[in-house]
Design a protein around this motif. Structure first.
Motif, PDB file in Angstrom:
ATOM      1  N   VAL A  37       0.641  -1.164  -0.108  1.00 36.64           N
ATOM      2  CA  VAL A  37      -0.080   0.090  -0.086  1.00 36.64           C
ATOM      3  C   VAL A  37       0.809   1.268   0.017  1.00 36.64           C
ATOM      4  O   VAL A  37       0.521   2.368  -0.462  1.00 36.64           O
ATOM      5  CB  VAL A  37      -0.892  -0.039   1.356  1.00 36.64           C
ATOM      6  CG1 VAL A  37      -1.615   1.360   1.152  1.00 36.64           C
ATOM      7  CG2 VAL A  37      -2.059  -1.010   1.027  1.00 36.64           C
ATOM      8  N   MET A  38       2.017   0.965   0.590  1.00 41.84           N
ATOM      9  CA  MET A  38       2.737   2.514   0.782  1.00 41.84           C
ATOM     10  C   MET A  38       3.609   2.752  -0.557  1.00 41.84           C
ATOM     11  O   MET A  38       3.644   3.641  -0.892  1.00 41.84           O
ATOM     12  CB  MET A  38       4.039   2.202   1.635  1.00 41.84           C
ATOM     13  CG  MET A  38       3.366   2.116   3.235  1.00 41.84           C
ATOM     14  SD  MET A  38       4.526   1.708   4.340  1.00 41.84           S
ATOM     15  CE  MET A  38       5.872   2.899   4.155  1.00 41.84           C
ATOM     16  N   ASN A  98      -1.359  -2.064 -13.345  1.00 43.71           N
ATOM     17  CA  ASN A  98      -1.527  -3.373 -12.743  1.00 43.71           C
ATOM     18  C   ASN A  98      -2.764  -4.138 -13.390  1.00 43.71           C
ATOM     19  O   ASN A  98      -2.959  -5.433 -13.403  1.00 43.71           O
ATOM     20  CB  ASN A  98      -1.667  -3.238 -11.217  1.00 43.71           C
ATOM     21  CG  ASN A  98      -0.092  -3.154 -10.515  1.00 43.71           C
ATOM     22  OD1 ASN A  98       0.664  -3.496 -11.042  1.00 43.71           O
ATOM     23  ND2 ASN A  98      -0.298  -2.663  -9.418  1.00 43.71           N
ATOM     24  N   MET A  99      -3.681  -3.398 -14.084  1.00 48.59           N
ATOM     25  CA  MET A  99      -4.920  -4.050 -14.398  1.00 48.59           C
ATOM     26  C   MET A  99      -4.283  -5.029 -15.734  1.00 48.59           C
ATOM     27  O   MET A  99      -4.694  -6.223 -15.911  1.00 48.59           O
ATOM     28  CB  MET A  99      -5.795  -3.001 -15.364  1.00 48.59           C
ATOM     29  CG  MET A  99      -6.535  -2.264 -14.171  1.00 48.59           C
ATOM     30  SD  MET A  99      -7.353  -0.568 -14.921  1.00 48.59           S
ATOM     31  CE  MET A  99      -8.551  -0.217 -13.613  1.00 48.59           C
ATOM     32  N   VAL A 113      -8.790 -15.020  -9.361  1.00 49.68           N
ATOM     33  CA  VAL A 113      -9.559 -14.056  -9.768  1.00 49.68           C
ATOM     34  C   VAL A 113      -9.547 -13.065  -8.416  1.00 49.68           C
ATOM     35  O   VAL A 113      -9.355 -11.676  -8.419  1.00 49.68           O
ATOM     36  CB  VAL A 113     -10.884 -14.040 -10.298  1.00 49.68           C
ATOM     37  CG1 VAL A 113     -11.645 -12.710 -10.261  1.00 49.68           C
ATOM     38  CG2 VAL A 113     -10.882 -14.629 -11.630  1.00 49.68           C
ATOM     39  N   LEU A 114      -9.678 -13.691  -7.334  1.00 52.68           N
ATOM     40  CA  LEU A 114      -9.871 -13.091  -6.015  1.00 52.68           C
ATOM     41  C   LEU A 114      -8.489 -12.408  -5.725  1.00 52.68           C
ATOM     42  O   LEU A 114      -8.357 -11.237  -5.012  1.00 52.68           O
ATOM     43  CB  LEU A 114     -10.104 -13.692  -5.070  1.00 52.68           C
ATOM     44  CG  LEU A 114     -11.788 -14.299  -5.157  1.00 52.68           C
ATOM     45  CD1 LEU A 114     -12.328 -15.066  -3.942  1.00 52.68           C
ATOM     46  CD2 LEU A 114     -12.782 -13.120  -4.993  1.00 52.68           C
ATOM     47  N   VAL A 119      -5.091  -7.477  -5.064  1.00 53.68           N
ATOM     48  CA  VAL A 119      -3.951  -6.793  -5.402  1.00 53.68           C
ATOM     49  C   VAL A 119      -4.265  -5.399  -6.029  1.00 53.68           C
ATOM     50  O   VAL A 119      -3.816  -4.241  -5.539  1.00 53.68           O
ATOM     51  CB  VAL A 119      -3.125  -7.349  -6.679  1.00 53.68           C
ATOM     52  CG1 VAL A 119      -2.062  -6.462  -7.260  1.00 53.68           C
ATOM     53  CG2 VAL A 119      -2.458  -8.587  -6.029  1.00 53.68           C
ATOM     54  N   MET A 120      -5.283  -5.262  -6.845  1.00 49.61           N
ATOM     55  CA  MET A 120      -5.866  -4.035  -7.427  1.00 49.61           C
ATOM     56  C   MET A 120      -6.694  -3.266  -6.406  1.00 49.61           C
ATOM     57  O   MET A 120      -6.409  -2.072  -6.528  1.00 49.61           O
ATOM     58  CB  MET A 120      -6.564  -4.428  -8.779  1.00 49.61           C
ATOM     59  CG  MET A 120      -6.015  -4.933  -9.802  1.00 49.61           C
ATOM     60  SD  MET A 120      -6.891  -4.718 -11.367  1.00 49.61           S
ATOM     61  CE  MET A 120      -8.041  -6.055 -11.172  1.00 49.61           C
ATOM     62  N   PHE A 121      -7.429  -3.996  -5.386  1.00 53.42           N
ATOM     63  CA  PHE A 121      -7.939  -3.054  -4.563  1.00 53.42           C
ATOM     64  C   PHE A 121      -6.807  -2.285  -3.583  1.00 53.42           C
ATOM     65  O   PHE A 121      -6.952  -1.161  -3.183  1.00 53.42           O
ATOM     66  CB  PHE A 121      -8.796  -3.993  -3.690  1.00 53.42           C
ATOM     67  CG  PHE A 121      -9.274  -3.271  -2.420  1.00 53.42           C
ATOM     68  CD1 PHE A 121     -10.218  -2.406  -2.314  1.00 53.42           C
ATOM     69  CD2 PHE A 121      -8.837  -3.590  -1.081  1.00 53.42           C
ATOM     70  CE1 PHE A 121     -10.772  -1.773  -1.248  1.00 53.42           C
ATOM     71  CE2 PHE A 121      -9.155  -2.981   0.063  1.00 53.42           C
ATOM     72  CZ  PHE A 121     -10.037  -2.008  -0.056  1.00 53.42           C
ATOM     73  N   LEU A 122      -5.797  -3.050  -3.212  1.00 50.42           N
ATOM     74  CA  LEU A 122      -4.902  -2.646  -2.287  1.00 50.42           C
ATOM     75  C   LEU A 122      -4.013  -1.370  -3.370  1.00 50.42           C
ATOM     76  O   LEU A 122      -3.846  -0.368  -2.463  1.00 50.42           O
ATOM     77  CB  LEU A 122      -3.907  -3.352  -1.885  1.00 50.42           C
ATOM     78  CG  LEU A 122      -4.168  -4.712  -0.800  1.00 50.42           C
ATOM     79  CD1 LEU A 122      -3.049  -5.641  -0.489  1.00 50.42           C
ATOM     80  CD2 LEU A 122      -4.805  -3.917   0.416  1.00 50.42           C
ATOM     81  N   CYS A 123      -3.734  -1.557  -4.227  1.00 49.30           N
ATOM     82  CA  CYS A 123      -3.059  -0.534  -5.120  1.00 49.30           C
ATOM     83  C   CYS A 123      -4.008   0.566  -5.223  1.00 49.30           C
ATOM     84  O   CYS A 123      -3.417   1.598  -5.118  1.00 49.30           O
ATOM     85  CB  CYS A 123      -3.054  -1.025  -6.362  1.00 49.30           C
ATOM     86  SG  CYS A 123      -1.875  -0.093  -7.588  1.00 49.30           S
ATOM     87  N   PHE A 124      -5.349   0.472  -5.387  1.00 50.88           N
ATOM     88  CA  PHE A 124      -6.066   1.702  -5.698  1.00 50.88           C
ATOM     89  C   PHE A 124      -6.221   2.449  -4.426  1.00 50.88           C
ATOM     90  O   PHE A 124      -6.312   3.597  -4.596  1.00 50.88           O
ATOM     91  CB  PHE A 124      -7.563   1.469  -6.214  1.00 50.88           C
ATOM     92  CG  PHE A 124      -8.563   2.299  -6.161  1.00 50.88           C
ATOM     93  CD1 PHE A 124      -8.149   3.475  -7.408  1.00 50.88           C
ATOM     94  CD2 PHE A 124      -9.548   2.733  -5.698  1.00 50.88           C
ATOM     95  CE1 PHE A 124      -9.027   4.326  -7.536  1.00 50.88           C
ATOM     96  CE2 PHE A 124     -10.495   3.537  -5.890  1.00 50.88           C
ATOM     97  CZ  PHE A 124     -10.142   4.495  -6.690  1.00 50.88           C
TER      98      PHE A 124
END
Length: 288
Positions: A37-38, A98-99, A113-114, A119-124
Motif C-alpha cells: 500500500v505504501m 496493474n490491470m 481472480v480474487l 492486488v488491485m484493491f490495495l493498489c487503488f
C-alpha cells in the motif's frame, strides 16, 4: 522445418516478465500488505505532484496570453508525461498498469481472480491515500491560487459533466478511459518486452503515452481520483458525480489495459494453446 516460434510470437519474453512481476506483487499483497500500500501511495503522490504541475504550466502560459492556452496544454502534458517514468523507476504501484499485469496472470492461472482483485484493491487504496496527502498539502497552501486553481475548477467541471449530462456523454467518458489505459499499457509493453534496451527510450515511450492521453483529454481513473480529492478539500465537490466518473473510468481503463493489451497479448502468446491447436491439426491430417 518448423517455424521459429520466437519470431512468430515475440511477446513470450514480455509474458514471462509480466508473470514474474505479477507473482511478486501478489506475494507482497499477502505477506507485507502495508508495504505494498505504501508503494501504491507513492504512485498517488507522484500522480498528484505531476498533475498539479501540468495545471501550473498551463496557467503560466495563460498568464502570458490566453491565446497560448493550447501551447500550455501541450507543454503541461509533456511535464505530466514523466509521472509514469518516476512511478516505474521508484518501483511504485499504479492501478492502471496493474490491470494489464493481473489480467495476464489470471489468464495463465498464476493468480486467481480474487487474488488479482485484492492486488488491485490495495493498489487503488494506496493510490488514493497518496493523492489524499497531496490534496491536504494543496488545500493548506497557495499552490492552486489564481489561474491554476481556476483551470483545475474548469477541468473538474468538464469531467463531472460526462456523468451529469446524458448517456452519450457517459459513452464519451468510457471511450476516453479505454484509450487512456491502452496508451499507458502499450508503453509498458515496450518497457517489459526485452526489445527496448536503453532507459532513455523507455522513458520516452512512457512520456509519449501519458503526454498523449493528457493532451487529448483521455480519462485516467487514478488521476481523476486524485484531482477530485484535491478539489473536494479545496472547494467541495459533488461526491456522487465524482464517484460515478471514477467508476466509469475504472471499467474503461480495465478494458483498455486489461483486455486490449493484457488479454490480447496473453492469448496471442499462449504456447499451450498453440500446442493444442497444432496437435489437433496433426490428428485431423492423420485421419484424412
Amino acid at each position: 522445418m518448423a517455424p521459429d516460434q520466437q519470431k512468430l510470437f515475440p511477446g513470450t519474453h514480455f509474458i514471462a516478465t509480466v508473470l514474474e512481476t505479477a507473482e511478486t506483487k501478489a506475494s507482497m499483497s499477502r505477506t507485507i500488505a502495508q508495504v505494498y500500500v505504501m508503494r501504491a501511495a507513492m504512485a498517488g503522490i507522484l500522480i498528484g505532484v505531476f498533475y498539479l504541475a501540468n495545471y501550473a504550466v498551463i496557467a503560466a502560459f495563460v498568464r502570458v496570453s490566453p491565446d497560448l492556452e493550447s501551447v500550455g496544454k501541450l507543454v503541461g502534458a509533456v511535464v505530466f508525461g514523466f509521472a509514469l517514468a518516476f512511478i516505474y523507476y521508484t518501483k511504485s504501484e499504479l492501478l492502471t498498469s496493474n490491470m494489464m499485469i493481473t489480467t495476464i496472470a489470471v489468464y495463465y492461472k498464476r493468480l486467481r481472480v480474487l487474488n488479482a482483485a485484492w492486488v488491485m484493491f490495495l493498489c487503488f487504496l494506496g493510490n488514493f491515500l497518496g493523492g489524499l496527502l497531496i490534496a491536504v498539502f494543496a488545500a493548506g497552501s497557495s499552490l492552486l491560487d489564481g489561474a491554476a486553481g481556476e483551470i483545475v475548477n474548469h477541468s473538474v467541471e468538464v469531467k463531472l459533466a460526462y456523468v451529469t449530462t446524458d448517456a452519450a456523454a457517459v459513452g464519451d467518458l468510457f471511450v476516453r478511459a479505454i484509450l487512456c489505459n491502452f496508451l499507458i499499457n502499450i508503453a509498458m509493453l515496450l518497457v517489459y518486452n526485452g526489445l527496448v534496451k536503453t532507459d532513455g527510450v523507455k522513458v520516452i515511450a512512457m512520456n509519449v503515452a501519458v503526454m498523449l492521453f493528457a493532451f487529448l483529454g483521455f480519462e485516467h481513473s487514478v488521476a481523476n481520483t486524485v484531482l477530485f480529492t484535491v478539489q473536494g478539500l479545496r472547494d467541495g465537490i459533488d461526491v456522487a458525480a465524482a464517484a460515478a466518473n471514477v467508476g466509469v473510468a475504472l471499467v474503461g481503463n480495465f478494458i483498455g489495459g486489461g483486455i486490449l493489451i493484457g488479454w490480447y497479448y496473453a492469448y496471442a502468446n499462449d504456447a499451450k494453446r498453440r500446442l493444442h491447436q497444432t496437435e489437433a491439426l496433426t490428428d485431423s491430417s492423420e485421419m484424412m
